[in-house]
Write a protein that holds these residues in place. Structure first.
Motif, short mmCIF file in Angstrom:
data_model
loop_
_atom_site.label_atom_id
_atom_site.label_comp_id
_atom_site.label_asym_id
_atom_site.label_seq_id
_atom_site.Cartn_x
_atom_site.Cartn_y
_atom_site.Cartn_z
N TYR A 1 13.93 -10.25 -10.32
CA TYR A 1 13.81 -11.39 -9.42
C TYR A 1 14.83 -12.45 -9.79
N ASN A 2 15.18 -13.28 -8.82
CA ASN A 2 16.08 -14.40 -9.06
C ASN A 2 15.23 -15.62 -9.43
N PRO A 3 15.31 -16.10 -10.67
CA PRO A 3 14.47 -17.24 -11.09
C PRO A 3 14.77 -18.52 -10.30
N ASP A 4 15.98 -18.64 -9.75
CA ASP A 4 16.32 -19.83 -8.98
C ASP A 4 15.60 -19.86 -7.63
N ALA A 5 15.04 -18.73 -7.22
CA ALA A 5 14.32 -18.66 -5.95
C ALA A 5 12.81 -18.70 -6.14
N VAL A 6 12.35 -18.97 -7.37
CA VAL A 6 10.92 -19.02 -7.67
C VAL A 6 10.51 -20.46 -7.95
N PRO A 7 9.64 -21.04 -7.12
CA PRO A 7 9.17 -22.39 -7.42
C PRO A 7 8.17 -22.40 -8.57
N PHE A 8 8.38 -23.28 -9.53
CA PHE A 8 7.46 -23.47 -10.65
C PHE A 8 6.74 -24.80 -10.43
N VAL A 9 5.42 -24.75 -10.41
CA VAL A 9 4.61 -25.94 -10.13
C VAL A 9 3.59 -26.14 -11.24
N PRO A 10 3.61 -27.29 -11.92
CA PRO A 10 2.55 -27.57 -12.89
C PRO A 10 1.28 -27.95 -12.15
N ILE A 11 0.17 -27.31 -12.49
CA ILE A 11 -1.08 -27.56 -11.77
C ILE A 11 -2.23 -27.76 -12.75
N SER A 12 -3.30 -28.28 -12.23
CA SER A 12 -4.59 -28.27 -12.92
C SER A 12 -5.61 -27.78 -11.90
N GLY A 13 -6.03 -26.54 -12.06
CA GLY A 13 -7.03 -26.00 -11.16
C GLY A 13 -8.38 -26.68 -11.33
N TRP A 14 -8.64 -27.17 -12.54
CA TRP A 14 -9.92 -27.82 -12.83
C TRP A 14 -10.03 -29.16 -12.08
N HIS A 15 -8.93 -29.92 -12.11
CA HIS A 15 -8.94 -31.24 -11.46
C HIS A 15 -8.29 -31.22 -10.08
N GLY A 16 -7.64 -30.13 -9.72
CA GLY A 16 -7.00 -30.03 -8.41
C GLY A 16 -5.64 -30.70 -8.32
N ASP A 17 -5.02 -30.97 -9.47
CA ASP A 17 -3.72 -31.64 -9.47
C ASP A 17 -2.62 -30.68 -9.02
N ASN A 18 -1.81 -31.15 -8.08
CA ASN A 18 -0.68 -30.40 -7.51
C ASN A 18 -1.11 -29.11 -6.81
N MET A 19 -2.35 -29.04 -6.42
CA MET A 19 -2.81 -27.88 -5.67
C MET A 19 -2.55 -28.10 -4.18
N LEU A 20 -3.19 -29.09 -3.60
CA LEU A 20 -3.00 -29.42 -2.18
C LEU A 20 -2.21 -30.70 -2.00
N ASP A 21 -2.37 -31.64 -2.93
CA ASP A 21 -1.67 -32.92 -2.89
C ASP A 21 -0.97 -33.15 -4.22
N GLY A 22 0.10 -33.92 -4.18
CA GLY A 22 0.80 -34.27 -5.41
C GLY A 22 -0.10 -35.06 -6.35
N SER A 23 0.17 -34.97 -7.64
CA SER A 23 -0.69 -35.61 -8.63
C SER A 23 0.01 -36.80 -9.27
N PRO A 24 -0.68 -37.95 -9.35
CA PRO A 24 -0.11 -39.09 -10.08
C PRO A 24 -0.21 -38.91 -11.60
N LYS A 25 -0.95 -37.88 -12.06
CA LYS A 25 -1.10 -37.64 -13.49
C LYS A 25 0.13 -36.96 -14.11
N MET A 26 1.04 -36.49 -13.27
CA MET A 26 2.26 -35.85 -13.75
C MET A 26 3.47 -36.56 -13.15
N PRO A 27 3.74 -37.79 -13.55
CA PRO A 27 4.85 -38.55 -12.94
C PRO A 27 6.22 -37.94 -13.23
N TRP A 28 6.32 -37.14 -14.26
CA TRP A 28 7.59 -36.50 -14.62
C TRP A 28 7.96 -35.38 -13.66
#
Length: 155
Positions: free
Chosen positions: A39-66
């Motif tokens: 696979y081409n790694p440049d074509a794979v989106p990497f998303v930091p998430i928290s399934g427990w709190h729902g961060d970056n699942m459906l909406d962006g998270s203010p807990k990860m400002p970086w």
């Protein structure tokens, strides 16, 4: 490895970490691995998430400002971007099913019916199958017939 055996031409990666140094380390290691399997790694989106709190699942998270979001370039040379794992999954194109290819039925089990016949249970992965369809059996002069089709959902 399983993704390469299935007809998956695109991936999305959800990384379950809030800290940027650990996220970067995981992204680097996973990128190296997916490059090895084709696979081409440049074509794979990497998303930091928290399934427990729902961060970056459906909406962006203010807990990860970086994390400012992901941006990838697909094979069609178009750029796609987003901030959530849902955005990444929405940008994956469904696989093309090879309906013009021969029927493939990986056998799951063989049942003996009262000493009279054998019944094969299989999972249809690619083709369209109806009852009364006759098909050749690979590496054999025999043929088989589909008597019934059932859908089983395991929950």
């Amino acid at each position: 490895m399983l993704a390469k055996n299935l007809p998956m031409s695109e991936l999305a990666s959800a990384v379950g970490f809030f800290l940027q140094p650990r996220y970067n380390e995981i992204q680097k290691e996973v990128s190296a691995y997916i490059k090895k399997i084709g696979y081409n790694p440049d074509a794979v989106p990497f998303v930091p998430i928290s399934g427990w709190h729902g961060d970056n699942m459906l909406d962006g998270s203010p807990k990860m400002p970086w994390f400012k979001g992901w941006k990838v370039t697909k094979i069609d040379k178009k750029e796609y971007s987003g901030t959530t794992i849902m955005d990444a999954l929405d940008n994956i194109d469904p696989p093309k099913r090879p309906n013009d290819k021969p029927l493939r039925l990986p056998l799951q089990d063989v049942y003996k019916i009262g000493g009279l016949s054998k019944q094969c249970a299989a999972c249809c992965c690619w083709a369209f199958v109806e009852s009364a369809t006759t098909f050749p059996i690979c590496d054999s002069t025999n043929s088989g017939q589909c008597f019934c089709c059932s859908v089983f959902l395991v929950t």
